[in-house]
Design a protein around this motif. Sequence first.
Motif, mmCIF file in Angstrom:
data_model
loop_
_atom_site.group_PDB
_atom_site.id
_atom_site.type_symbol
_atom_site.label_atom_id
_atom_site.label_comp_id
_atom_site.label_asym_id
_atom_site.label_seq_id
_atom_site.Cartn_x
_atom_site.Cartn_y
_atom_site.Cartn_z
ATOM 1 N N TYR A 1 -2.489 -0.449 -7.909
ATOM 2 C CA TYR A 1 -2.411 0.879 -8.519
ATOM 3 C C TYR A 1 -3.242 0.931 -9.801
ATOM 4 O O TYR A 1 -4.009 1.875 -10.028
ATOM 5 C CB TYR A 1 -0.948 1.211 -8.815
ATOM 6 N N LEU B 1 0.796 6.840 -6.681
ATOM 7 C CA LEU B 1 -0.345 7.724 -6.943
ATOM 8 C C LEU B 1 0.039 9.191 -6.769
ATOM 9 O O LEU B 1 -0.409 10.053 -7.536
ATOM 10 C CB LEU B 1 -1.503 7.370 -6.012
ATOM 11 N N VAL B 2 0.865 9.477 -5.758
ATOM 12 C CA VAL B 2 1.323 10.855 -5.555
ATOM 13 C C VAL B 2 2.155 11.318 -6.748
ATOM 14 O O VAL B 2 1.979 12.438 -7.251
ATOM 15 C CB VAL B 2 2.135 10.968 -4.250
ATOM 16 N N SER C 1 0.780 4.028 -2.874
ATOM 17 C CA SER C 1 0.428 5.404 -2.523
ATOM 18 C C SER C 1 1.450 6.396 -3.068
ATOM 19 O O SER C 1 1.082 7.456 -3.584
ATOM 20 C CB SER C 1 0.311 5.552 -1.008
ATOM 21 N N ALA D 1 -10.911 6.675 -3.502
ATOM 22 C CA ALA D 1 -10.060 6.232 -2.402
ATOM 23 C C ALA D 1 -10.868 5.536 -1.315
ATOM 24 O O ALA D 1 -10.456 4.498 -0.779
ATOM 25 C CB ALA D 1 -9.307 7.422 -1.820
ATOM 26 N N TYR E 1 0.826 -1.215 0.000
ATOM 27 C CA TYR E 1 0.000 0.000 0.000
ATOM 28 C C TYR E 1 0.858 1.262 0.000
ATOM 29 O O TYR E 1 0.500 2.267 -0.623
ATOM 30 C CB TYR E 1 -0.923 0.001 1.217
ATOM 31 N N GLY E 2 1.984 1.224 0.694
ATOM 32 C CA GLY E 2 2.870 2.378 0.717
ATOM 33 C C GLY E 2 3.457 2.669 -0.648
ATOM 34 O O GLY E 2 3.495 3.828 -1.094
#
Length: 259
Positions: free
Chosen positions: A241, A39-40, A36, A143, A32-33
């Motif tokens: 993702y 995504l950023v 994330s 989200a 998940y990290g």
Amino acid sequence: MAQSDILRQQTAAGVRTAEIDAGLRAHMNKIYGTMSVGLVVTGLVAWALAGLAVTESPTQYMVRDGMYLTDLGYALYASPLKWVIMFAPLAFVFGLGAGINRLSTGAAQMVFYAFAAVMGASLSSIFLVYTSMSIAQVFFATAIGFAGLSLWGYTTKKDISGWGSFLFMGVIGIFAASLINIFLQSSALMFAVSAIGVLVFAGLTAYDTQRLKNEYLMAVAHPQGQSYLGKAAIMGALSLYINFINMFMMLLSLFGNRE
């Protein structure tokens, strides 16, 4: 067997189970990290390119009243380069999948972030089509939905592995219909693809989460399995993702407010 021996075996089993649970949580947190961060990267690249591609100063490339394309914007969205940018993320996915065994964990992670940046370039055009508020609202709605679906896939006792082939055929159908609609430009077909796509990628989110959990449990059961977990986390992040991005785009197509 003596009672003391039974107690030692039960304690050892309990410790082993706790270690596996802790390792699984750490593995999923890494997935998940990584997702994330990807995504950023995608969001920042999309926002930055859209800012450079559009201007309020009159140019020869007008999008609508008060909005014009810069030379960079024309290259990204109106020249033949747009096809390269559109399909480049797909090439990254196939390339990473085919070459993951030849890459180190660090190199695979950098390729994933490069893929996220290219995806940002591909998605930057949404800022020309939808309002910024609409994009933000749909992103947060995606989200929330993604988190709920992934949590259900992680915690459910139901075996949903049988969904895989059905969902995979759905993805192929969506991809084929989307390619056709590039040329047809049918609003009805776009609506159908988006509606079905939300359901397919929602199902894939839950399916992939359970699959990643089960893959970890199988890996730790074999002596050589743990050596691949670093790369498995990156490939898992890639899967989730892709599900998130596609669900976001489908929802944006259905509910986004157009400029």
